[in-house]
Design a protein around this motif. Structure first.
Motif, PDB file in Angstrom:
ATOM      1  N   VAL A 137       0.838  -1.191   0.000  1.00 27.56           N
ATOM      2  CA  VAL A 137       0.000   0.000   0.000  1.00 27.56           C
ATOM      3  C   VAL A 137       0.876   1.245   0.000  1.00 27.56           C
ATOM      4  N   GLY A 138       0.660   2.106  -0.977  1.00 27.60           N
ATOM      5  CA  GLY A 138       1.418   3.339  -1.083  1.00 27.60           C
ATOM      6  C   GLY A 138       2.651   3.241  -1.947  1.00 27.60           C
ATOM      7  N   VAL A 139       2.957   2.051  -2.475  1.00 29.69           N
ATOM      8  CA  VAL A 139       4.218   1.879  -3.186  1.00 29.69           C
ATOM      9  C   VAL A 139       4.259   2.636  -4.509  1.00 29.69           C
ATOM     10  N   ALA A 140       3.123   2.757  -5.181  1.00 31.45           N
ATOM     11  CA  ALA A 140       3.126   3.390  -6.505  1.00 31.45           C
ATOM     12  C   ALA A 140       3.598   4.836  -6.448  1.00 31.45           C
ATOM     13  N   ALA A 141       3.301   5.519  -5.350  1.00 31.57           N
ATOM     14  CA  ALA A 141       3.678   6.925  -5.212  1.00 31.57           C
ATOM     15  C   ALA A 141       4.995   7.112  -4.464  1.00 31.57           C
ATOM     16  N   SER A 142       5.644   6.018  -4.111  1.00 28.83           N
ATOM     17  CA  SER A 142       6.865   6.104  -3.303  1.00 28.83           C
ATOM     18  C   SER A 142       8.095   6.324  -4.175  1.00 28.83           C
ATOM     19  N   THR A 143       9.164   6.773  -3.543  1.00 26.35           N
ATOM     20  CA  THR A 143      10.461   6.925  -4.209  1.00 26.35           C
ATOM     21  C   THR A 143      11.539   6.329  -3.309  1.00 26.35           C
ATOM     22  N   PRO A 144      12.632   5.873  -3.892  1.00 26.68           N
ATOM     23  CA  PRO A 144      13.719   5.345  -3.057  1.00 26.68           C
ATOM     24  C   PRO A 144      14.243   6.420  -2.106  1.00 26.68           C
ATOM     25  N   ALA A 145      14.589   6.004  -0.904  1.00 25.91           N
ATOM     26  CA  ALA A 145      15.156   6.946   0.070  1.00 25.91           C
ATOM     27  C   ALA A 145      16.501   7.461  -0.435  1.00 25.91           C
ATOM     28  N   PRO A 146      16.900   8.659   0.002  1.00 30.05           N
ATOM     29  CA  PRO A 146      18.213   9.177  -0.390  1.00 30.05           C
ATOM     30  C   PRO A 146      19.319   8.174  -0.066  1.00 30.05           C
ATOM     31  N   GLY A 147      20.172   7.927  -1.032  1.00 27.38           N
ATOM     32  CA  GLY A 147      21.276   7.004  -0.837  1.00 27.38           C
ATOM     33  C   GLY A 147      21.026   5.607  -1.366  1.00 27.38           C
ATOM     34  N   VAL A 148      19.766   5.240  -1.608  1.00 24.96           N
ATOM     35  CA  VAL A 148      19.462   3.877  -2.053  1.00 24.96           C
ATOM     36  C   VAL A 148      19.988   3.631  -3.460  1.00 24.96           C
ATOM     37  N   LEU A 149      19.600   4.464  -4.404  1.00 19.83           N
ATOM     38  CA  LEU A 149      20.038   4.254  -5.783  1.00 19.83           C
ATOM     39  C   LEU A 149      21.545   4.429  -5.903  1.00 19.83           C
ATOM     40  N   GLU A 150      22.090   5.356  -5.131  1.00 22.22           N
ATOM     41  CA  GLU A 150      23.534   5.577  -5.154  1.00 22.22           C
ATOM     42  C   GLU A 150      24.285   4.349  -4.633  1.00 22.22           C
ATOM     43  N   ALA A 151      23.746   3.723  -3.584  1.00 16.31           N
ATOM     44  CA  ALA A 151      24.393   2.534  -3.010  1.00 16.31           C
ATOM     45  C   ALA A 151      24.375   1.375  -3.996  1.00 16.31           C
ATOM     46  N   ILE A 152      23.316   1.265  -4.778  1.00 12.01           N
ATOM     47  CA  ILE A 152      23.233   0.201  -5.787  1.00 12.01           C
ATOM     48  C   ILE A 152      24.208   0.481  -6.923  1.00 12.01           C
ATOM     49  N   ALA A 153      24.244   1.732  -7.390  1.00 11.42           N
ATOM     50  CA  ALA A 153      25.087   2.087  -8.533  1.00 11.42           C
ATOM     51  C   ALA A 153      26.570   2.000  -8.199  1.00 11.42           C
ATOM     52  N   ALA A 154      26.926   2.281  -6.947  1.00 14.35           N
ATOM     53  CA  ALA A 154      28.341   2.322  -6.563  1.00 14.35           C
ATOM     54  C   ALA A 154      28.878   0.977  -6.088  1.00 14.35           C
ATOM     55  N   ALA A 155      28.004  -0.010  -5.912  1.00 15.51           N
ATOM     56  CA  ALA A 155      28.420  -1.273  -5.304  1.00 15.51           C
ATOM     57  C   ALA A 155      29.247  -2.133  -6.247  1.00 15.51           C
ATOM     58  N   ASP A 156      30.286  -2.742  -5.705  1.00 12.84           N
ATOM     59  CA  ASP A 156      31.027  -3.764  -6.425  1.00 12.84           C
ATOM     60  C   ASP A 156      30.259  -5.080  -6.405  1.00 12.84           C
TER      61      ASP A 156
END
Length: 317
Positions: free
Chosen positions: A171-190
């Motif tokens: 519930v509420g997921v459609a309007a949600s966005t990743p928390a700050p740092g989430v996408l960055e942590a995925i992109a920077a991970a080895d």
């Protein structure tokens, strides 16, 4: 090395503890944590997965119960029951309530959950950075036979998954966005690791947040998953009831195929299965996912650490 782990629940907490114990001081581990179990109760914002992971990494968790603080008392919960307030089947320990009060207070001051989590976890020497998957309120609800709906915690804790579930809704997921740092942590991970958490209600809600699945698809790091199923059985809890509800067999290869190969639109590059499930490896490999057969039981600190090492080794090939 930068390592990002998608995690939730007791299995995820124990895996993170083992992983932390085998990395070098220069390595960085970030855990993106499920918030689908979160809820409001007696005016408090409860975040079960964030707290379970925090307590486990801090050495403050109750190993016997698998949740809450060690040495806990429950006087406040007894008073709430006497007043007829809250959920009598969902016990909050007195020390735990201190965490919930702090979270609720900081949220009330206007801080997002990710900043609140940073402040709360700074009390402990965790060795892992915890980030909620989203700052938005996204809660897992269960649609049961007959069309009724209830919060996941009611279905899981009160009814012990004994009521047949038709489906799960974030519930509420459609309007949600990743928390700050989430996408960055995925992109920077080895290395990105999908912990041995419940695939449906722990990892599923993380992947449902818009932008996270796409980030995994584009990530330069290797994505390694750890099976939460051993010998056709769940390690802990009632994940089998969740899998049955979505039409997935309780089997190591079935869960791997549920996640899917990243090369074919899924999320996995490699999948760790237990030695007892070695016969599942060919089906996993045929689906485009590298299968690694290793001991998966986390019985103690040593076996948990060994699993952490095996997960990192699987990223190499």
């Amino acid at each position: 090395m930068k390592i990002t782990v998608l995690s939730g629940g007791v299995g995820g907490a124990r895996f993170l503890r083992g992983l932390r114990d085998v990395i070098s001081p220069a390595d960085q581990v970030t855990a993106i944590v499920n918030v689908g179990d979160d809820m409001w109760l007696t005016g408090l914002r409860i975040a079960p997965d964030l707290d379970s992971i925090m307590y486990t990494l801090a050495g403050e968790n109750d190993e016997q119960r698998g949740w809450g603080r060690v040495g806990e008392t429950e006087r406040v919960s007894a008073e709430l029951r006497a007043y007829g307030v809250g959920w009598p089947w969902f016990t909050l320990g007195d020390l735990d309530i201190g965490t919930h009060l702090t979270r609720t207070h900081l949220l009330g001051e206007g801080l997002p959950l990710s900043e609140v989590t940073t402040r709360i976890t700074s009390r402990w020497n965790l060795g892992v950075r915890l980030i909620p998957a989203t700052d938005d309120e996204v809660e897992t609800h269960v649609i049961v036979d007959g069309g009724g709906s209830m919060h996941f915690q009611e279905w899981w804790t009160r009814h012990r998954a004994s009521i047949a579930a038709q489906r799960f809704e974030s519930v509420g997921v459609a309007a949600s966005t990743p928390a700050p740092g989430v996408l960055e942590a995925i992109a920077a991970a080895d290395v990105i690791i999908v912990a041995p958490s419940n695939p449906v209600v722990s990892i599923g809600p993380i992947l449902a947040i818009p932008g996270i699945r796409d980030a995994l698809a584009e990530a330069p790091g290797v994505v390694v998953g750890v099976s939460p199923i051993i010998s056709g059985s769940v390690v802990r809890g009632m994940a089998d009831a969740c899998l049955t509800a979505i039409g997935v067999a309780t089997a190591a290869d079935a869960v791997a195929l549920h996640y899917g190969a990243r090369s074919r639109g899924g999320v996995l590059d490699a999948w760790l299965i237990d030695e007892s499930d070695g016969a599942c490896a060919p089906a996993i490999e045929a689906a485009g996912i590298r299968a690694h057969v290793v001991p998966l039981w986390m019985r103690d600190a040593e076996s948990s650490a060994a699993l952490g090492r095996d997960a990192l080794a699987a990223a190499i090939g």
